[in-house]
Design a protein around this motif. Structure first.
Motif, PDB file in Angstrom:
ATOM      1  N   GLN A  55       0.838  -1.205   0.000  1.00 51.05           N
ATOM      2  CA  GLN A  55       0.000   0.000   0.000  1.00 51.05           C
ATOM      3  C   GLN A  55       0.873   1.255   0.000  1.00 51.05           C
ATOM      4  OE1 GLN A  55      -2.313  -0.725   3.523  1.00 51.05           O
ATOM      5  NE2 GLN A  55      -4.007  -1.657   2.389  1.00 51.05           N
ATOM      6  N   LEU A  56       1.882   1.268   0.850  1.00 48.34           N
ATOM      7  CA  LEU A  56       2.798   2.408   0.908  1.00 48.34           C
ATOM      8  C   LEU A  56       3.579   2.557  -0.396  1.00 48.34           C
ATOM      9  CD1 LEU A  56       4.181   2.036   4.541  1.00 48.34           C
ATOM     10  CD2 LEU A  56       2.659   3.824   3.698  1.00 48.34           C
ATOM     11  N   LEU A  57       4.045   1.436  -0.937  1.00 44.62           N
ATOM     12  CA  LEU A  57       4.784   1.474  -2.190  1.00 44.62           C
ATOM     13  C   LEU A  57       3.926   2.041  -3.312  1.00 44.62           C
ATOM     14  CD1 LEU A  57       7.217   0.816  -3.978  1.00 44.62           C
ATOM     15  CD2 LEU A  57       6.287  -1.507  -4.204  1.00 44.62           C
ATOM     16  N   ASN A  58       2.688   1.610  -3.405  1.00 40.42           N
ATOM     17  CA  ASN A  58       1.802   2.092  -4.455  1.00 40.42           C
ATOM     18  C   ASN A  58       1.596   3.598  -4.345  1.00 40.42           C
ATOM     19  OD1 ASN A  58       0.195   1.415  -6.759  1.00 40.42           O
ATOM     20  ND2 ASN A  58      -1.597   1.859  -5.501  1.00 40.42           N
ATOM     21  N   ALA A  59       1.409   4.102  -3.132  1.00 38.34           N
ATOM     22  CA  ALA A  59       1.268   5.554  -2.932  1.00 38.34           C
ATOM     23  C   ALA A  59       2.567   6.266  -3.293  1.00 38.34           C
ATOM     24  CB  ALA A  59       0.876   5.853  -1.490  1.00 38.34           C
ATOM     25  N   LEU A  60       3.677   5.652  -2.967  1.00 38.49           N
ATOM     26  CA  LEU A  60       4.977   6.250  -3.243  1.00 38.49           C
ATOM     27  C   LEU A  60       5.231   6.386  -4.741  1.00 38.49           C
ATOM     28  CD1 LEU A  60       7.460   7.295  -1.757  1.00 38.49           C
ATOM     29  CD2 LEU A  60       8.317   4.964  -1.668  1.00 38.49           C
ATOM     30  N   LEU A  61       4.718   5.462  -5.535  1.00 35.75           N
ATOM     31  CA  LEU A  61       4.912   5.527  -6.980  1.00 35.75           C
ATOM     32  C   LEU A  61       4.251   6.753  -7.600  1.00 35.75           C
ATOM     33  CD1 LEU A  61       4.521   1.807  -8.077  1.00 35.75           C
ATOM     34  CD2 LEU A  61       6.609   3.098  -7.544  1.00 35.75           C
ATOM     35  N   ASP A  62       3.264   7.319  -6.910  1.00 41.33           N
ATOM     36  CA  ASP A  62       2.586   8.517  -7.395  1.00 41.33           C
ATOM     37  C   ASP A  62       3.161   9.794  -6.792  1.00 41.33           C
ATOM     38  OD1 ASP A  62       0.825   6.991  -8.963  1.00 41.33           O
ATOM     39  OD2 ASP A  62      -0.474   6.631  -7.235  1.00 41.33           O
ATOM     40  N   ASP A  63       4.192   9.675  -5.985  1.00 45.14           N
ATOM     41  CA  ASP A  63       4.793  10.819  -5.291  1.00 45.14           C
ATOM     42  C   ASP A  63       5.944  11.374  -6.132  1.00 45.14           C
ATOM     43  OD1 ASP A  63       6.210  12.529  -3.554  1.00 45.14           O
ATOM     44  OD2 ASP A  63       5.684  11.322  -1.806  1.00 45.14           O
ATOM     45  N   PRO A  64       5.878  12.634  -6.546  1.00 46.19           N
ATOM     46  CA  PRO A  64       6.956  13.204  -7.363  1.00 46.19           C
ATOM     47  C   PRO A  64       8.317  13.203  -6.655  1.00 46.19           C
ATOM     48  CG  PRO A  64       5.224  14.837  -6.955  1.00 46.19           C
ATOM     49  CD  PRO A  64       4.792  13.557  -6.320  1.00 46.19           C
ATOM     50  N   ARG A  65       8.314  13.230  -5.338  1.00 47.91           N
ATOM     51  CA  ARG A  65       9.582  13.175  -4.595  1.00 47.91           C
ATOM     52  C   ARG A  65      10.277  11.840  -4.814  1.00 47.91           C
ATOM     53  NH1 ARG A  65       8.188  13.726   1.271  1.00 47.91           N
ATOM     54  NH2 ARG A  65       6.609  12.276   0.547  1.00 47.91           N
ATOM     55  N   ALA A  66       9.492  10.769  -4.902  1.00 50.70           N
ATOM     56  CA  ALA A  66      10.061   9.440  -5.135  1.00 50.70           C
ATOM     57  C   ALA A  66      10.678   9.375  -6.526  1.00 50.70           C
ATOM     58  CB  ALA A  66       8.995   8.371  -4.972  1.00 50.70           C
ATOM     59  N   LEU A  67       9.999   9.953  -7.501  1.00 52.13           N
ATOM     60  CA  LEU A  67      10.528   9.971  -8.863  1.00 52.13           C
ATOM     61  C   LEU A  67      11.839  10.747  -8.917  1.00 52.13           C
ATOM     62  CD1 LEU A  67      10.114   9.187 -11.817  1.00 52.13           C
ATOM     63  CD2 LEU A  67       8.830  11.316 -12.103  1.00 52.13           C
ATOM     64  N   ALA A  68      11.913  11.850  -8.209  1.00 55.00           N
ATOM     65  CA  ALA A  68      13.144  12.643  -8.177  1.00 55.00           C
ATOM     66  C   ALA A  68      14.264  11.884  -7.459  1.00 55.00           C
ATOM     67  CB  ALA A  68      12.888  13.981  -7.492  1.00 55.00           C
ATOM     68  N   HIS A  69      13.917  11.128  -6.432  1.00 52.82           N
ATOM     69  CA  HIS A  69      14.904  10.404  -5.633  1.00 52.82           C
ATOM     70  C   HIS A  69      15.487   9.197  -6.377  1.00 52.82           C
ATOM     71  CE1 HIS A  69      16.844   8.728  -2.073  1.00 52.82           C
ATOM     72  NE2 HIS A  69      16.293   7.566  -2.382  1.00 52.82           N
ATOM     73  N   ASP A  70      14.621   8.434  -7.042  1.00 53.22           N
ATOM     74  CA  ASP A  70      15.065   7.199  -7.703  1.00 53.22           C
ATOM     75  C   ASP A  70      14.234   6.972  -8.969  1.00 53.22           C
ATOM     76  OD1 ASP A  70      15.930   4.684  -8.424  1.00 53.22           O
ATOM     77  OD2 ASP A  70      15.732   3.829  -6.425  1.00 53.22           O
ATOM     78  N   PRO A  71      14.518   7.742 -10.025  1.00 47.83           N
ATOM     79  CA  PRO A  71      13.683   7.655 -11.231  1.00 47.83           C
ATOM     80  C   PRO A  71      13.698   6.288 -11.909  1.00 47.83           C
ATOM     81  CG  PRO A  71      15.600   9.078 -11.605  1.00 47.83           C
ATOM     82  CD  PRO A  71      15.579   8.733 -10.146  1.00 47.83           C
ATOM     83  N   VAL A  72      14.810   5.586 -11.882  1.00 50.53           N
ATOM     84  CA  VAL A  72      14.887   4.283 -12.551  1.00 50.53           C
ATOM     85  C   VAL A  72      13.933   3.290 -11.885  1.00 50.53           C
ATOM     86  CG1 VAL A  72      16.384   2.321 -13.076  1.00 50.53           C
ATOM     87  CG2 VAL A  72      17.239   4.652 -13.372  1.00 50.53           C
ATOM     88  N   THR A  73      14.001   3.195 -10.568  1.00 49.65           N
ATOM     89  CA  THR A  73      13.149   2.254  -9.837  1.00 49.65           C
ATOM     90  C   THR A  73      11.679   2.647  -9.954  1.00 49.65           C
ATOM     91  OG1 THR A  73      14.934   1.772  -8.293  1.00 49.65           O
ATOM     92  CG2 THR A  73      12.690   1.226  -7.571  1.00 49.65           C
ATOM     93  N   VAL A  74      11.371   3.912  -9.752  1.00 46.82           N
ATOM     94  CA  VAL A  74       9.975   4.357  -9.799  1.00 46.82           C
ATOM     95  C   VAL A  74       9.384   4.142 -11.189  1.00 46.82           C
ATOM     96  CG1 VAL A  74       8.449   6.373  -9.595  1.00 46.82           C
ATOM     97  CG2 VAL A  74      10.215   5.948  -7.867  1.00 46.82           C
ATOM     98  N   ASN A  75      10.110   4.509 -12.227  1.00 49.27           N
ATOM     99  CA  ASN A  75       9.585   4.308 -13.588  1.00 49.27           C
ATOM    100  C   ASN A  75       9.407   2.833 -13.916  1.00 49.27           C
ATOM    101  OD1 ASN A  75       9.141   6.964 -14.482  1.00 49.27           O
ATOM    102  ND2 ASN A  75      11.318   7.238 -14.872  1.00 49.27           N
ATOM    103  N   ARG A  76      10.336   1.977 -13.471  1.00 51.48           N
ATOM    104  CA  ARG A  76      10.189   0.536 -13.693  1.00 51.48           C
ATOM    105  C   ARG A  76       8.932   0.013 -13.008  1.00 51.48           C
ATOM    106  NH1 ARG A  76      11.395  -3.581 -10.456  1.00 51.48           N
ATOM    107  NH2 ARG A  76      12.757  -2.345  -9.130  1.00 51.48           N
ATOM    108  N   LEU A  77       8.735   0.412 -11.760  1.00 52.13           N
ATOM    109  CA  LEU A  77       7.573  -0.062 -11.015  1.00 52.13           C
ATOM    110  C   LEU A  77       6.265   0.512 -11.570  1.00 52.13           C
ATOM    111  CD1 LEU A  77       9.080   0.110  -7.436  1.00 52.13           C
ATOM    112  CD2 LEU A  77       8.585  -1.945  -8.774  1.00 52.13           C
ATOM    113  N   ARG A  78       6.299   1.727 -12.069  1.00 51.64           N
ATOM    114  CA  ARG A  78       5.108   2.293 -12.718  1.00 51.64           C
ATOM    115  C   ARG A  78       4.743   1.492 -13.958  1.00 51.64           C
ATOM    116  NH1 ARG A  78       5.952   8.880 -12.657  1.00 51.64           N
ATOM    117  NH2 ARG A  78       5.410   9.215 -10.468  1.00 51.64           N
ATOM    118  N   ARG A  79       5.765   1.090 -14.737  1.00 51.62           N
ATOM    119  CA  ARG A  79       5.499   0.276 -15.936  1.00 51.62           C
ATOM    120  C   ARG A  79       4.884  -1.068 -15.562  1.00 51.62           C
ATOM    121  NH1 ARG A  79      10.461   2.267 -17.505  1.00 51.62           N
ATOM    122  NH2 ARG A  79      11.525   0.360 -16.882  1.00 51.62           N
ATOM    123  N   VAL A  80       5.436  -1.708 -14.539  1.00 55.69           N
ATOM    124  CA  VAL A  80       4.908  -2.992 -14.070  1.00 55.69           C
ATOM    125  C   VAL A  80       3.462  -2.834 -13.623  1.00 55.69           C
ATOM    126  CG1 VAL A  80       5.113  -4.749 -12.262  1.00 55.69           C
ATOM    127  CG2 VAL A  80       7.148  -3.953 -13.464  1.00 55.69           C
TER     128      VAL A  80
END
Length: 88
Positions: A55-80
């Protein structure tokens, strides 16, 4: 309204992720040897159930701070996540 993801990390500035959010992303960067290893690490390191973690991870994927912190991981998880949603 403050989301729990924002409260969980105690970030020093509004633009940074807190420790818990960074730990969630760090766990997602790793590869896991087999079923259950990741869930066990989530319980031991973060003190969360697997359900709450995701639940926390899913919310984090929509957080722009997470994208700025780790764009590779966030974008991969968004694609999945998008691929799974498309299959439903």
């Amino acid at each position: 309204m403050t989301s729990e993801i924002g409260k969980a990390g105690a970030a020093g500035e509004p633009g940074e992720l807190g420790e818990r959010e960074q730990a969630v992303l760090a766990l997602e960067r790793r590869s896991w040897p087999g079923p259950g290893a990741k869930e066990r690490a989530v319980r031991e390191r973060l003190g969360l159930s697997a359900t709450r973690y995701y639940q926390l991870l899913n919310a984090l994927l929509d957080d722009p701070r997470a994208l700025a912190h780790d764009p590779v991981t966030v974008n991969r998880l968004r694609r999945v996540r998008a691929e799974k949603a498309q299959r439903r």
